[in-house]
Design a protein around this motif. Structure first.
Motif, short mmCIF file in Angstrom:
data_model
loop_
_atom_site.label_atom_id
_atom_site.label_comp_id
_atom_site.label_asym_id
_atom_site.label_seq_id
_atom_site.Cartn_x
_atom_site.Cartn_y
_atom_site.Cartn_z
N PRO A 69 43.64 72.56 -6.28
CA PRO A 69 44.50 73.47 -7.04
C PRO A 69 43.73 74.32 -8.05
O PRO A 69 44.12 75.44 -8.34
CB PRO A 69 45.47 72.55 -7.76
N ALA A 70 42.64 73.80 -8.60
CA ALA A 70 41.88 74.55 -9.60
C ALA A 70 41.23 75.78 -9.01
O ALA A 70 41.03 76.78 -9.70
CB ALA A 70 40.82 73.66 -10.24
N LYS A 71 40.89 75.74 -7.72
CA LYS A 71 40.27 76.91 -7.09
C LYS A 71 41.27 78.03 -6.87
O LYS A 71 40.89 79.18 -6.75
CB LYS A 71 39.65 76.52 -5.75
N ASP A 72 42.57 77.71 -6.86
CA ASP A 72 43.59 78.71 -6.62
C ASP A 72 44.29 79.20 -7.88
O ASP A 72 45.18 80.05 -7.80
CB ASP A 72 44.65 78.15 -5.65
N LEU A 73 43.91 78.69 -9.04
CA LEU A 73 44.53 79.13 -10.29
C LEU A 73 44.06 80.52 -10.68
O LEU A 73 42.90 80.88 -10.48
CB LEU A 73 44.18 78.17 -11.42
N LYS A 74 44.95 81.30 -11.25
CA LYS A 74 44.59 82.62 -11.74
C LYS A 74 43.73 82.45 -13.00
O LYS A 74 44.12 81.76 -13.93
CB LYS A 74 45.86 83.41 -12.05
N ALA A 110 40.79 91.43 -13.81
CA ALA A 110 41.93 92.21 -14.29
C ALA A 110 43.03 92.25 -13.25
O ALA A 110 44.20 92.39 -13.58
CB ALA A 110 41.49 93.63 -14.64
N GLY A 111 42.67 92.10 -11.97
CA GLY A 111 43.67 92.09 -10.92
C GLY A 111 44.33 90.74 -10.71
O GLY A 111 45.21 90.60 -9.88
N GLY A 112 43.89 89.72 -11.42
CA GLY A 112 44.51 88.40 -11.32
C GLY A 112 43.87 87.53 -10.25
O GLY A 112 44.55 86.71 -9.65
N ALA A 113 42.58 87.69 -10.01
CA ALA A 113 41.91 86.91 -8.98
C ALA A 113 41.74 85.46 -9.40
O ALA A 113 41.65 85.14 -10.58
CB ALA A 113 40.54 87.52 -8.68
N SER A 114 41.71 84.59 -8.41
CA SER A 114 41.42 83.19 -8.66
C SER A 114 39.94 82.94 -8.41
O SER A 114 39.20 83.83 -8.01
CB SER A 114 42.28 82.29 -7.77
N LEU A 115 39.50 81.71 -8.60
CA LEU A 115 38.08 81.38 -8.49
C LEU A 115 37.55 81.65 -7.09
O LEU A 115 36.45 82.17 -6.93
CB LEU A 115 37.86 79.92 -8.88
N ASP A 116 38.32 81.34 -6.07
CA ASP A 116 37.83 81.54 -4.71
C ASP A 116 37.93 82.98 -4.24
O ASP A 116 37.46 83.31 -3.16
CB ASP A 116 38.53 80.60 -3.73
N GLU A 117 38.51 83.87 -5.04
CA GLU A 117 38.60 85.29 -4.69
C GLU A 117 37.54 86.14 -5.38
O GLU A 117 37.45 87.34 -5.11
CB GLU A 117 39.98 85.83 -5.06
N LEU A 118 36.74 85.57 -6.27
CA LEU A 118 35.72 86.34 -6.97
C LEU A 118 34.60 86.72 -6.00
O LEU A 118 34.29 85.98 -5.07
CB LEU A 118 35.15 85.54 -8.13
N PRO A 119 33.97 87.88 -6.21
CA PRO A 119 32.97 88.37 -5.26
C PRO A 119 31.77 87.45 -5.04
O PRO A 119 31.43 87.15 -3.92
CB PRO A 119 32.53 89.70 -5.86
N LEU A 120 31.12 86.98 -6.06
CA LEU A 120 29.92 86.17 -5.89
C LEU A 120 30.21 84.68 -5.86
O LEU A 120 29.55 83.91 -5.15
CB LEU A 120 28.91 86.47 -7.00
N VAL A 121 31.18 84.24 -6.61
CA VAL A 121 31.48 82.82 -6.73
C VAL A 121 32.40 82.33 -5.61
O VAL A 121 32.32 81.18 -5.21
CB VAL A 121 32.13 82.53 -8.11
N PRO A 123 32.59 82.69 -2.22
CA PRO A 123 32.02 81.99 -1.07
C PRO A 123 31.42 80.62 -1.42
O PRO A 123 31.43 79.71 -0.61
CB PRO A 123 30.92 82.94 -0.58
N ALA A 124 30.92 80.47 -2.63
CA ALA A 124 30.34 79.19 -3.04
C ALA A 124 31.42 78.12 -3.25
O ALA A 124 31.13 76.94 -3.11
CB ALA A 124 29.54 79.35 -4.32
N THR A 125 32.65 78.51 -3.54
CA THR A 125 33.71 77.52 -3.73
C THR A 125 34.10 76.88 -2.40
O THR A 125 34.74 75.84 -2.41
CB THR A 125 34.96 78.14 -4.38
N GLY A 126 33.73 77.48 -1.28
CA GLY A 126 34.00 76.85 0.01
C GLY A 126 33.20 75.57 0.20
O GLY A 126 33.57 74.73 1.03
#
Length: 130
Positions: A69-74, A110-121, A123-126
């Motif tokens: 759940p922490a990876k999907d939090l805004k 600013a768009g409300g991305a979660s941890l797994d949606e960030l550009p550099l981080v 793919p590493a959350t996978g």
């Protein structure tokens, strides 16, 4: 001028008495529960390998349950509101070069991305379980 006898001081005392009553009742229940727990017979000691396996499985389950759940939090709770400090971009352009802005850095947050949606981080959350 007459004082009211049921002022804040008497309310404070009543609240203190209620708290002490609850604390004493909880302590009495705790002592009774400890006596019942100490009267139970102890089970036979399990094998050490079973302990390590069970501990590993429990740790994996806890990590999956906590990180999933922490990876999907805004990440930015102010995203999409009018008071979001990250919802701005500063840019500069020199001569004929392409302008440089901070929108690439602050845009996903600013768009409300979660941890797994960030550009550099993202793919590493996978690699994390969950």
């Amino acid at each position: 001028m007459a004082r009211n006898s049921a002022g804040p001081k008497s309310f404070s005392r009543a609240l203190l008495r209620a708290g002490l009553t609850v604390a004493v009742a909880g302590a009495a229940l705790g002592v009774g529960g400890a006596a019942a727990a100490s009267a139970a017979p102890e089970p036979a000691a399990p094998q050490a390998a079973d302990d390590v396996t069970a501990a590993g499985a429990g740790l994996l389950q806890a990590v999956q349950g906590g990180l999933g759940p922490a990876k999907d939090l805004k990440l930015n709770p102010l995203a999409g509101t009018g008071v979001d400090p990250l919802d701005n971009a500063v840019g500069a352009s020199v001569a004929d070069f392409k302008p440089i802005t901070t929108a690439a850095a602050t845009g996903p947050l600013a768009g409300g991305a979660s941890l797994d949606e960030l550009p550099l981080v993202g793919p590493a959350t996978g690699l994390l379980p969950g």
